[in-house]
Design an enzyme around this catalytic site. Structure first.
Site, mmCIF file in Angstrom:
data_model
loop_
_atom_site.group_PDB
_atom_site.id
_atom_site.type_symbol
_atom_site.label_atom_id
_atom_site.label_comp_id
_atom_site.label_asym_id
_atom_site.label_seq_id
_atom_site.Cartn_x
_atom_site.Cartn_y
_atom_site.Cartn_z
ATOM 1 N N CYS A 114 -4.196 -41.345 -44.643
ATOM 2 C CA CYS A 114 -3.122 -42.308 -44.346
ATOM 3 C C CYS A 114 -2.755 -42.351 -42.863
ATOM 4 O O CYS A 114 -2.014 -43.238 -42.442
ATOM 5 C CB CYS A 114 -1.898 -41.997 -45.191
ATOM 6 N N HIS A 240 4.000 -45.277 -42.006
ATOM 7 C CA HIS A 240 3.132 -45.339 -43.182
ATOM 8 C C HIS A 240 4.012 -45.558 -44.417
ATOM 9 O O HIS A 240 5.024 -44.869 -44.601
ATOM 10 C CB HIS A 240 2.340 -44.036 -43.293
ATOM 11 N N ASN A 270 1.387 -47.585 -51.773
ATOM 12 C CA ASN A 270 0.801 -46.830 -50.662
ATOM 13 C C ASN A 270 -0.659 -47.269 -50.498
ATOM 14 O O ASN A 270 -1.487 -46.986 -51.358
ATOM 15 C CB ASN A 270 0.906 -45.339 -50.986
HETATM 16 N N1 COA Z 1 6.752 -41.753 -64.465
HETATM 17 C C1 COA Z 1 7.634 -41.001 -65.119
HETATM 18 N N2 COA Z 1 7.759 -39.668 -64.947
HETATM 19 C C2 COA Z 1 6.945 -39.095 -64.055
HETATM 20 C C3 COA Z 1 5.985 -39.825 -63.321
HETATM 21 C C4 COA Z 1 5.918 -41.203 -63.571
HETATM 22 N N3 COA Z 1 5.038 -42.008 -62.927
HETATM 23 N N4 COA Z 1 5.322 -38.978 -62.509
HETATM 24 C C5 COA Z 1 5.841 -37.762 -62.707
HETATM 25 N N5 COA Z 1 6.819 -37.831 -63.635
HETATM 26 C C6 COA Z 1 7.637 -36.762 -64.173
HETATM 27 C C7 COA Z 1 7.046 -35.395 -63.940
HETATM 28 O O1 COA Z 1 6.088 -35.107 -64.939
HETATM 29 C C8 COA Z 1 8.258 -34.519 -64.005
HETATM 30 O O2 COA Z 1 8.595 -34.302 -65.369
HETATM 31 P P1 COA Z 1 9.111 -32.869 -65.836
HETATM 32 O O3 COA Z 1 10.378 -32.638 -65.056
HETATM 33 O O4 COA Z 1 9.309 -33.061 -67.299
HETATM 34 O O5 COA Z 1 8.013 -31.915 -65.468
HETATM 35 C C9 COA Z 1 9.363 -35.399 -63.400
HETATM 36 O O6 COA Z 1 8.878 -36.745 -63.462
HETATM 37 C C10 COA Z 1 9.669 -35.060 -61.960
HETATM 38 O O7 COA Z 1 8.429 -34.959 -61.277
HETATM 39 P P2 COA Z 1 8.366 -34.556 -59.781
HETATM 40 O O8 COA Z 1 6.930 -34.471 -59.353
HETATM 41 O O9 COA Z 1 9.269 -33.383 -59.561
HETATM 42 O O10 COA Z 1 9.039 -35.836 -59.113
HETATM 43 P P3 COA Z 1 9.469 -36.040 -57.640
HETATM 44 O O11 COA Z 1 10.922 -36.323 -57.601
HETATM 45 O O12 COA Z 1 8.923 -34.987 -56.721
HETATM 46 O O13 COA Z 1 8.734 -37.401 -57.309
HETATM 47 C C11 COA Z 1 6.812 -38.221 -56.139
HETATM 48 C C12 COA Z 1 7.318 -37.492 -57.350
HETATM 49 C C13 COA Z 1 5.294 -38.270 -56.197
HETATM 50 C C14 COA Z 1 7.373 -39.639 -56.158
HETATM 51 C C15 COA Z 1 7.317 -37.491 -54.867
HETATM 52 O O14 COA Z 1 7.012 -36.127 -54.955
HETATM 53 C C16 COA Z 1 6.710 -38.048 -53.628
HETATM 54 O O15 COA Z 1 6.993 -39.175 -53.254
HETATM 55 N N6 COA Z 1 5.873 -37.250 -52.919
HETATM 56 C C17 COA Z 1 5.187 -37.740 -51.752
HETATM 57 C C18 COA Z 1 4.016 -38.515 -52.226
HETATM 58 C C19 COA Z 1 3.358 -39.283 -51.154
HETATM 59 O O16 COA Z 1 4.002 -40.002 -50.433
HETATM 60 N N7 COA Z 1 2.050 -39.151 -51.059
HETATM 61 C C20 COA Z 1 1.233 -39.861 -50.192
HETATM 62 C C21 COA Z 1 1.295 -39.287 -48.848
HETATM 63 S S1 COA Z 1 0.250 -40.156 -47.803
#
Ligand code: COA
Length: 317
Positions: A114, A240, A270
């Site tokens: 990215c 980004h 993204n």
């Molecule tokens: N829909 C519903 N629930 C979902 C889900 C979805 N698409 N994806 C994950 N969950 C669930 C998980 O399984 C978890 O459930 P649990 O508590 O029963 O285990 C819960 O939601 C919370 O998951 P978590 O991973 O802790 O969520 P989060 O608040 O960290 O959000 C992201 C997840 C991916 C949105 C966040 O971590 C993020 O934005 N990270 C950066 C990602 C990014 O930008 N990557 C690219 C970089 S270039």
């Protein structure tokens, strides 16, 4: 030191729109979960006849037409991507053939996930100096829909496809700064040990979030310091577009004016290396970019990698 300025942009979006509602029918998720955690409402996926290269060619043609330059003016063509349809020919070589760029100029792809567009622009800056050239064609393009596990709700809701292109000019006495960095980590992983291995994208979302909110303000501050500018001098910060909350953290950390931070992840998700040039293209199309404005572009992502660039928008020749 000479710097780059942005002359013109182009963009290309593939034919299939995928909404959060569409994904709800595919995996256990909801529009509410996706929008509140990421700010994403829809993304575009390639149709059968589209890939990262076809999008790159369309975006490049548009950027060239808008720049007012001819193919012969372009000293190098660099494409940032991690989802090329083939390892070779590179997408840049496909662009060279499609646009009839002169054969005595380099054309190649770079992969910095990215952060790729910033890495590619930095490479173009160096090459223009090395080759004594004036103009570079730099493209960011992705077909991430081809690299995702459609049953993995933790990744399939995040990514989309698209391309953006930019024509840069090497110029004297322009505000310009670049910072780049890398820290080897498996926090985001796609593909396998062989180029033909299509292992899907996996990610430690929380670790990447922490990395992003630490890296983005630092990159922005670095390019401001190096060019002896302040946030007040910037018309726009183009980050980004991974996640709206990551950009909000950056705004809060810097006590910055939120309206300076362009956001479009609601429409695109993204798009990795394509996200910054797609944003620049939308901004140019909608008249938000005006000649003489100073911008900062900040990328972060897999590798892990990061990069920031401060430059001015010049508009077409
Ligand atoms: N829909 C519903 N629930 C979902 C889900 C979805 N698409 N994806 C994950 N969950 C669930 C998980 O399984 C978890 O459930 P649990 O508590 O029963 O285990 C819960 O939601 C919370 O998951 P978590 O991973 O802790 O969520 P989060 O608040 O960290 O959000 C992201 C997840 C991916 C949105 C966040 O971590 C993020 O934005 N990270 C950066 C990602 C990014 O930008 N990557 C690219 C970089 S270039």
């Amino acid at each position: 030191m000479k710097g780059l300025r942005l002359l013109a942009t182009g963009g290309a979006l593939p034919g299939r729109v995928v909404t959060n509602e569409d994904l709800r029918r595919q995996v256990d998720t909801s529009d509410e979960w996706i929008t509140t955690r990421t700010g994403i409402r829809q993304r575009y996926y390639c149709t059968e006849n589209e890939d990262a290269a076809t999008l790159a060619i369309t975006a490049a043609r548009q950027a060239m037409a808008r720049s007012g330059l001819t193919a012969n003016d372009i000293a190098c063509c660099i494409v940032a991507t991690l989802s090329a349809p083939t390892a070779t020919p590179s997408i840049a070589c496909r662009v060279q053939a499609a646009l009839g760029l002169p054969e005595d100029r380099p054309a190649f792809d770079v992969n910095a996930a990215c952060s790729g567009f910033i890495y590619a622009a930095a490479t173009a800056h160096g090459l223009l100096t090395t080759l004594d050239g004036q103009y570079a064609l730099v493209i960011g393009c992705e077909a991430l829909s081809r690299m995702m596990d459609p049953t993995d709700r933790t990744t399939c809701v995040l990514f989309g496809d698209g391309a953006g292109a930019a024509v840069f000019e090497l110029a004297e006495n322009v505000p310009f700064a670049i910072t780049l960095g890398a820290r080897g980590s498996e926090a985001i992983r796609a593909g396998g040990p062989a180029a033909c291995d299509t292992a899907p994208i996996t990610m430690d979302g929380k670790a990447v979030f922490r990395f992003a909110v630490e890296t983005m303000p630092r990159c922005l501050q670095t390019v401001l310091d190096r060019s002896q500018k302040t946030l007040a001098d910037l018309a726009w910060v183009v980050c980004h577009q991974a996640n709206s909350r990551i950009i909000d953290h950056c705004i809060k950390h810097l006590h910055a004016e939120p309206s300076k931070f362009y956001k479009n992840m609601d429409r695109h998700g993204n798009t990795s290396a394509a996200s910054i040039p797609i944003a620049l293209h939308e901004m140019e199309e909608s008249g938000l970019l005006r000649p003489g404005q100073t911008l900062a572009c900040i990328g972060f992502g897999g590798g892990l990698t990061w990069g920031g660039m401060l430059l001015t928008y010049e508009g077409r020749k």
